[in-house]
Design a protein around this motif. Structure first.
Motif, PDB file in Angstrom:
ATOM      1  N   GLN A 190       0.828  -1.191   0.000  1.00 53.22           N
ATOM      2  CA  GLN A 190       0.000   0.000   0.000  1.00 53.22           C
ATOM      3  C   GLN A 190       0.868   1.249   0.000  1.00 53.22           C
ATOM      4  OE1 GLN A 190      -3.255   0.726  -0.132  1.00 53.22           O
ATOM      5  NE2 GLN A 190      -3.814  -1.420  -0.480  1.00 53.22           N
ATOM      6  N   ILE A 191       0.401   2.268  -0.671  1.00 56.85           N
ATOM      7  CA  ILE A 191       1.072   3.560  -0.695  1.00 56.85           C
ATOM      8  C   ILE A 191       0.062   4.609  -0.247  1.00 56.85           C
ATOM      9  CG2 ILE A 191       2.170   5.309  -2.127  1.00 56.85           C
ATOM     10  CD1 ILE A 191       3.123   3.060  -3.955  1.00 56.85           C
ATOM     11  N   GLN A 192       0.483   5.430   0.704  1.00 55.31           N
ATOM     12  CA  GLN A 192      -0.359   6.527   1.159  1.00 55.31           C
ATOM     13  C   GLN A 192       0.231   7.835   0.635  1.00 55.31           C
ATOM     14  OE1 GLN A 192       0.940   4.229   3.698  1.00 55.31           O
ATOM     15  NE2 GLN A 192      -0.797   2.974   3.047  1.00 55.31           N
ATOM     16  N   LEU A 193      -0.647   8.723   0.190  1.00 50.81           N
ATOM     17  CA  LEU A 193      -0.227   9.995  -0.391  1.00 50.81           C
ATOM     18  C   LEU A 193      -0.919  11.138   0.331  1.00 50.81           C
ATOM     19  CD1 LEU A 193      -0.664   8.906  -4.107  1.00 50.81           C
ATOM     20  CD2 LEU A 193       1.486   9.023  -2.847  1.00 50.81           C
ATOM     21  N   ARG A 194      -0.144  12.167   0.634  1.00 45.83           N
ATOM     22  CA  ARG A 194      -0.715  13.312   1.332  1.00 45.83           C
ATOM     23  C   ARG A 194      -0.247  14.586   0.668  1.00 45.83           C
ATOM     24  NH1 ARG A 194      -0.074  14.889   7.764  1.00 45.83           N
ATOM     25  NH2 ARG A 194      -1.362  16.753   7.689  1.00 45.83           N
ATOM     26  N   GLU A 195      -1.209  15.398   0.242  1.00 46.21           N
ATOM     27  CA  GLU A 195      -0.900  16.651  -0.429  1.00 46.21           C
ATOM     28  C   GLU A 195      -1.005  17.839   0.520  1.00 46.21           C
ATOM     29  OE1 GLU A 195      -3.680  14.296  -3.300  1.00 46.21           O
ATOM     30  OE2 GLU A 195      -3.611  14.816  -1.164  1.00 46.21           O
ATOM     31  N   THR A 196      -0.176  18.833   0.282  1.00 46.56           N
ATOM     32  CA  THR A 196      -0.269  20.123   0.956  1.00 46.56           C
ATOM     33  C   THR A 196       0.100  21.196  -0.055  1.00 46.56           C
ATOM     34  OG1 THR A 196       2.016  19.934   1.737  1.00 46.56           O
ATOM     35  CG2 THR A 196       0.288  19.267   3.272  1.00 46.56           C
ATOM     36  N   GLY A 197      -0.188  22.441   0.286  1.00 45.07           N
ATOM     37  CA  GLY A 197       0.305  23.538  -0.534  1.00 45.07           C
ATOM     38  C   GLY A 197      -0.716  24.231  -1.395  1.00 45.07           C
ATOM     39  N   GLY A 198      -1.953  23.781  -1.404  1.00 42.64           N
ATOM     40  CA  GLY A 198      -2.962  24.472  -2.182  1.00 42.64           C
ATOM     41  C   GLY A 198      -3.283  25.831  -1.589  1.00 42.64           C
ATOM     42  N   GLY A 199      -4.089  26.596  -2.305  1.00 44.50           N
ATOM     43  CA  GLY A 199      -4.471  27.905  -1.813  1.00 44.50           C
ATOM     44  C   GLY A 199      -5.130  28.730  -2.889  1.00 44.50           C
ATOM     45  N   SER A 200      -5.247  30.028  -2.615  1.00 44.96           N
ATOM     46  CA  SER A 200      -5.892  30.959  -3.546  1.00 44.96           C
ATOM     47  C   SER A 200      -4.899  32.006  -4.005  1.00 44.96           C
ATOM     48  CB  SER A 200      -7.079  31.636  -2.861  1.00 44.96           C
ATOM     49  OG  SER A 200      -8.054  30.699  -2.487  1.00 44.96           O
ATOM     50  N   VAL A 201      -4.875  32.242  -5.303  1.00 43.64           N
ATOM     51  CA  VAL A 201      -4.017  33.275  -5.878  1.00 43.64           C
ATOM     52  C   VAL A 201      -4.785  34.002  -6.959  1.00 43.64           C
ATOM     53  CG1 VAL A 201      -1.875  32.024  -5.406  1.00 43.64           C
ATOM     54  CG2 VAL A 201      -3.038  31.696  -7.593  1.00 43.64           C
ATOM     55  N   HIS A 202      -4.219  35.116  -7.407  1.00 46.09           N
ATOM     56  CA  HIS A 202      -4.796  35.847  -8.544  1.00 46.09           C
ATOM     57  C   HIS A 202      -4.135  35.375  -9.839  1.00 46.09           C
ATOM     58  CE1 HIS A 202      -7.216  38.550  -6.167  1.00 46.09           C
ATOM     59  NE2 HIS A 202      -6.179  38.797  -5.385  1.00 46.09           N
ATOM     60  N   THR A 203      -4.762  35.720 -10.930  1.00 50.76           N
ATOM     61  CA  THR A 203      -4.214  35.383 -12.243  1.00 50.76           C
ATOM     62  C   THR A 203      -2.754  35.833 -12.341  1.00 50.76           C
ATOM     63  OG1 THR A 203      -6.388  35.594 -13.281  1.00 50.76           O
ATOM     64  CG2 THR A 203      -4.454  35.742 -14.721  1.00 50.76           C
ATOM     65  N   GLY A 204      -1.923  34.922 -12.836  1.00 46.61           N
ATOM     66  CA  GLY A 204      -0.498  35.213 -12.948  1.00 46.61           C
ATOM     67  C   GLY A 204       0.317  34.821 -11.740  1.00 46.61           C
ATOM     68  N   GLY A 205      -0.351  34.412 -10.684  1.00 46.34           N
ATOM     69  CA  GLY A 205       0.344  34.024  -9.463  1.00 46.34           C
ATOM     70  C   GLY A 205       0.957  32.646  -9.544  1.00 46.34           C
ATOM     71  N   SER A 206       1.603  32.254  -8.456  1.00 45.20           N
ATOM     72  CA  SER A 206       2.305  30.966  -8.398  1.00 45.20           C
ATOM     73  C   SER A 206       1.937  30.213  -7.130  1.00 45.20           C
ATOM     74  CB  SER A 206       3.821  31.182  -8.421  1.00 45.20           C
ATOM     75  OG  SER A 206       4.233  31.815  -9.611  1.00 45.20           O
ATOM     76  N   LEU A 207       1.976  28.911  -7.239  1.00 42.52           N
ATOM     77  CA  LEU A 207       1.791  28.033  -6.095  1.00 42.52           C
ATOM     78  C   LEU A 207       2.666  26.807  -6.289  1.00 42.52           C
ATOM     79  CD1 LEU A 207      -2.082  27.917  -5.532  1.00 42.52           C
ATOM     80  CD2 LEU A 207      -0.385  28.830  -3.930  1.00 42.52           C
ATOM     81  N   THR A 208       3.079  26.217  -5.188  1.00 43.20           N
ATOM     82  CA  THR A 208       3.749  24.932  -5.249  1.00 43.20           C
ATOM     83  C   THR A 208       2.960  23.937  -4.409  1.00 43.20           C
ATOM     84  OG1 THR A 208       5.925  25.946  -5.559  1.00 43.20           O
ATOM     85  CG2 THR A 208       5.877  23.653  -4.814  1.00 43.20           C
ATOM     86  N   LEU A 209       2.664  22.809  -5.019  1.00 41.63           N
ATOM     87  CA  LEU A 209       1.972  21.718  -4.325  1.00 41.63           C
ATOM     88  C   LEU A 209       2.999  20.666  -3.921  1.00 41.63           C
ATOM     89  CD1 LEU A 209      -1.094  21.274  -6.693  1.00 41.63           C
ATOM     90  CD2 LEU A 209      -0.774  22.882  -4.795  1.00 41.63           C
ATOM     91  N   PHE A 210       2.776  20.104  -2.750  1.00 40.44           N
ATOM     92  CA  PHE A 210       3.687  19.110  -2.207  1.00 40.44           C
ATOM     93  C   PHE A 210       2.942  17.814  -1.938  1.00 40.44           C
ATOM     94  CE2 PHE A 210       6.953  22.257  -1.510  1.00 40.44           C
ATOM     95  CZ  PHE A 210       6.257  23.419  -1.240  1.00 40.44           C
ATOM     96  N   CYS A 211       3.619  16.717  -2.202  1.00 35.72           N
ATOM     97  CA  CYS A 211       3.029  15.405  -1.925  1.00 35.72           C
ATOM     98  C   CYS A 211       4.073  14.530  -1.252  1.00 35.72           C
ATOM     99  CB  CYS A 211       2.559  14.754  -3.214  1.00 35.72           C
ATOM    100  SG  CYS A 211       1.937  13.067  -3.004  1.00 35.72           S
ATOM    101  N   ALA A 212       3.697  13.994  -0.115  1.00 40.32           N
ATOM    102  CA  ALA A 212       4.567  13.064   0.603  1.00 40.32           C
ATOM    103  C   ALA A 212       3.952  11.679   0.537  1.00 40.32           C
ATOM    104  CB  ALA A 212       4.729  13.512   2.043  1.00 40.32           C
ATOM    105  N   ALA A 213       4.766  10.708   0.141  1.00 39.66           N
ATOM    106  CA  ALA A 213       4.303   9.327   0.033  1.00 39.66           C
ATOM    107  C   ALA A 213       4.883   8.487   1.155  1.00 39.66           C
ATOM    108  CB  ALA A 213       4.701   8.747  -1.311  1.00 39.66           C
ATOM    109  N   SER A 214       4.117   7.523   1.567  1.00 39.32           N
ATOM    110  CA  SER A 214       4.616   6.563   2.550  1.00 39.32           C
ATOM    111  C   SER A 214       4.131   5.182   2.149  1.00 39.32           C
ATOM    112  CB  SER A 214       4.130   6.923   3.955  1.00 39.32           C
ATOM    113  OG  SER A 214       2.729   6.928   4.012  1.00 39.32           O
TER     114      SER A 214
END
Length: 122
Positions: A1-25
Motif C-alpha cells: 500500500q502507498i499513502q499519499l498526502r498533499e499540501t500547498g494548495g491555496g488561492s491566488v490571482h491570475t499570474g500568481g504561483s503556487l507549489t503543491l507538495f506530496c509526501a508518500a509513505s
C-alpha cells in the motif's frame, strides 16, 4: 500500500504561483510513477504532470511550460511548481501513484491522495 498526502494548495490571482507538495509513505522504492491530476467542478479528472520511475517528466498540453514537476526518490516526495496560473487552473489537485512505468498518455494510478484545492481568481 502507498499513502499519499498533499499540501500547498491555496488561492491566488491570475499570474500568481503556487507549489503543491506530496509526501508518500508505504512499501516502495523507485519502481513507482508519481503524478499530479486535477479535477474542476463538473469536469473529469485529468492528468497534469507525470514523473515516472525512469526519471522522465511528461506534461499535459495545457501546461504549456507553466508547471514543473519534481521528485525526490529518497524522500518519496513529488512537488508541482505552478507559475502564471489562470482561472481555468482552478481545481482540486490530487497526487497519484502507479506501480511501474507510465507517462502522461497512459497513466492509470493505483493510489490517490485526498486532494488539495487550488483557486485562481481574475
Amino acid at each position: 500500500q502507498i499513502q499519499l498526502r498533499e499540501t500547498g494548495g491555496g488561492s491566488v490571482h491570475t499570474g500568481g504561483s503556487l507549489t503543491l507538495f506530496c509526501a508518500a509513505s508505504g512499501t516502495f522504492r523507485t519502481e513507482v510513477t508519481m503524478a499530479w491530476f486535477r479535477q474542476a467542478p463538473g469536469k473529469e479528472r485529468e492528468a497534469v504532470a507525470v514523473f515516472n520511475n525512469n526519471g522522465e517528466r511528461t506534461y499535459a498540453g495545457f501546461v504549456n511550460g507553466r508547471f514543473v514537476i519534481s521528485r525526490d526518490f529518497a524522500k518519496k516526495t513529488v512537488d508541482l511548481r505552478m507559475d502564471n496560473l489562470k482561472p481555468e487552473d482552478t481545481a482540486m489537485y490530487y497526487c497519484a501513484a502507479e506501480r511501474g512505468w507510465a507517462s502522461i498518455r497512459n497513466i492509470e494510478p493505483d493510489y490517490w491522495g485526498q486532494g488539495t484545492q487550488v483557486t485562481v481568481s481574475s
